[in-house]
Every structure is written in C-alpha cells, then in structure tokens.
Design a protein around this motif. Structure first.
Motif, PDB file in Angstrom:
ATOM      1  N   LEU A  21     -18.565  52.398  41.613  1.00  0.00           N
ATOM      2  CA  LEU A  21     -18.680  51.877  40.261  1.00  0.00           C
ATOM      3  C   LEU A  21     -17.369  51.265  39.758  1.00  0.00           C
ATOM      4  O   LEU A  21     -17.373  50.211  39.119  1.00  0.00           O
ATOM      5  CB  LEU A  21     -19.154  52.970  39.308  1.00  0.00           C
ATOM      6  N   ALA A  25     -16.892  47.422  38.824  1.00  0.00           N
ATOM      7  CA  ALA A  25     -16.534  47.103  37.440  1.00  0.00           C
ATOM      8  C   ALA A  25     -15.243  46.290  37.349  1.00  0.00           C
ATOM      9  O   ALA A  25     -15.042  45.574  36.374  1.00  0.00           O
ATOM     10  CB  ALA A  25     -16.394  48.381  36.631  1.00  0.00           C
ATOM     11  N   HIS A  28     -16.658  42.520  38.078  1.00  0.00           N
ATOM     12  CA  HIS A  28     -17.716  41.893  37.287  1.00  0.00           C
ATOM     13  C   HIS A  28     -17.756  42.496  35.886  1.00  0.00           C
ATOM     14  O   HIS A  28     -17.227  43.585  35.659  1.00  0.00           O
ATOM     15  CB  HIS A  28     -19.080  42.099  37.963  1.00  0.00           C
ATOM     16  N   GLU A  29     -18.427  41.799  34.971  1.00  0.00           N
ATOM     17  CA  GLU A  29     -18.573  42.302  33.601  1.00  0.00           C
ATOM     18  C   GLU A  29     -20.020  42.622  33.255  1.00  0.00           C
ATOM     19  O   GLU A  29     -20.272  43.415  32.361  1.00  0.00           O
ATOM     20  CB  GLU A  29     -18.026  41.274  32.606  1.00  0.00           C
ATOM     21  N   ASP A  30     -20.966  42.022  33.946  1.00  0.00           N
ATOM     22  CA  ASP A  30     -22.381  42.269  33.692  1.00  0.00           C
ATOM     23  C   ASP A  30     -22.810  43.583  34.342  1.00  0.00           C
ATOM     24  O   ASP A  30     -22.486  43.849  35.507  1.00  0.00           O
ATOM     25  CB  ASP A  30     -23.205  41.106  34.254  1.00  0.00           C
ATOM     26  N   THR A  31     -23.534  44.414  33.588  1.00  0.00           N
ATOM     27  CA  THR A  31     -23.930  45.733  34.089  1.00  0.00           C
ATOM     28  C   THR A  31     -24.804  45.624  35.331  1.00  0.00           C
ATOM     29  O   THR A  31     -24.629  46.394  36.285  1.00  0.00           O
ATOM     30  CB  THR A  31     -24.680  46.516  32.991  1.00  0.00           C
ATOM     31  N   GLN A  32     -25.743  44.708  35.329  1.00  0.00           N
ATOM     32  CA  GLN A  32     -26.637  44.548  36.482  1.00  0.00           C
ATOM     33  C   GLN A  32     -25.852  44.149  37.733  1.00  0.00           C
ATOM     34  O   GLN A  32     -26.106  44.665  38.815  1.00  0.00           O
ATOM     35  CB  GLN A  32     -27.697  43.487  36.160  1.00  0.00           C
ATOM     36  N   THR A  33     -24.895  43.262  37.575  1.00  0.00           N
ATOM     37  CA  THR A  33     -24.069  42.832  38.707  1.00  0.00           C
ATOM     38  C   THR A  33     -23.165  43.961  39.186  1.00  0.00           C
ATOM     39  O   THR A  33     -22.954  44.118  40.388  1.00  0.00           O
ATOM     40  CB  THR A  33     -23.220  41.609  38.313  1.00  0.00           C
ATOM     41  N   ILE A  34     -22.652  44.761  38.259  1.00  0.00           N
ATOM     42  CA  ILE A  34     -21.811  45.909  38.631  1.00  0.00           C
ATOM     43  C   ILE A  34     -22.606  46.887  39.476  1.00  0.00           C
ATOM     44  O   ILE A  34     -22.144  47.367  40.513  1.00  0.00           O
ATOM     45  CB  ILE A  34     -21.246  46.606  37.373  1.00  0.00           C
ATOM     46  N   LEU A  35     -23.821  47.207  39.051  1.00  0.00           N
ATOM     47  CA  LEU A  35     -24.648  48.159  39.799  1.00  0.00           C
ATOM     48  C   LEU A  35     -25.035  47.620  41.171  1.00  0.00           C
ATOM     49  O   LEU A  35     -25.052  48.369  42.161  1.00  0.00           O
ATOM     50  CB  LEU A  35     -25.891  48.513  38.991  1.00  0.00           C
ATOM     51  N   LYS A  36     -25.331  46.331  41.231  1.00  0.00           N
ATOM     52  CA  LYS A  36     -25.663  45.712  42.520  1.00  0.00           C
ATOM     53  C   LYS A  36     -24.463  45.766  43.459  1.00  0.00           C
ATOM     54  O   LYS A  36     -24.587  46.151  44.621  1.00  0.00           O
ATOM     55  CB  LYS A  36     -26.102  44.268  42.292  1.00  0.00           C
TER      56      LYS A  36
END
Length: 63
Positions: A21, A25, A28-36
């Motif tokens: 994580l 993080a 990237h700044e987008d939550t979906q992109t961070i999780l991917k």
C-alpha cells in the motif's frame, strides 16, 4: 536447519499489505489505482520470496 514455528508466517500478511500500500500510494493518487498497484506489488514480492525459498531449500538438500 533452524526450525521456526508457523506462527511467524503470520507476520508476512500485515508486512506485505503495508509495503504494497505504501509503495502504491507513493506512485499514484487515485484510490483504485493504488489498490491495483498494491495488488501487483504484493504478488511480485510474494513470487520473489517464493523463488528465494525454493533456491534455499534446494541448497539445503544439496549440502
């Protein structure tokens, strides 16, 4: 060979989640992109650790 209990393997789960994580993080700044990205990083680190485990296991059998 030094034997450790399987309880120590439970430390792997929070360690890999936190590393993945944070690594995602920082890129990237987008939550979906961070999780991917975190999922791909966790998979990569797990695979790398598995390969190292197999190499060490084979070295143990040879020696």
């Amino acid at each position: 060979m030094i034997s450790i209990g399987p309880t120590y393997l439970l430390y792997y789960v929070p360690l890999i989640v936190s590393i993945s994580l944070v690594f995602g993080a920082t890129r990237h700044e987008d939550t979906q992109t961070i999780l991917k990205h975190a999922f791909y990083t966790a998979r990569w680190v797990t695979g790398f650790m598995f390969v190292i485990f197999i190499v060490l296991l084979m070295l143990n059998w040879m020696l």
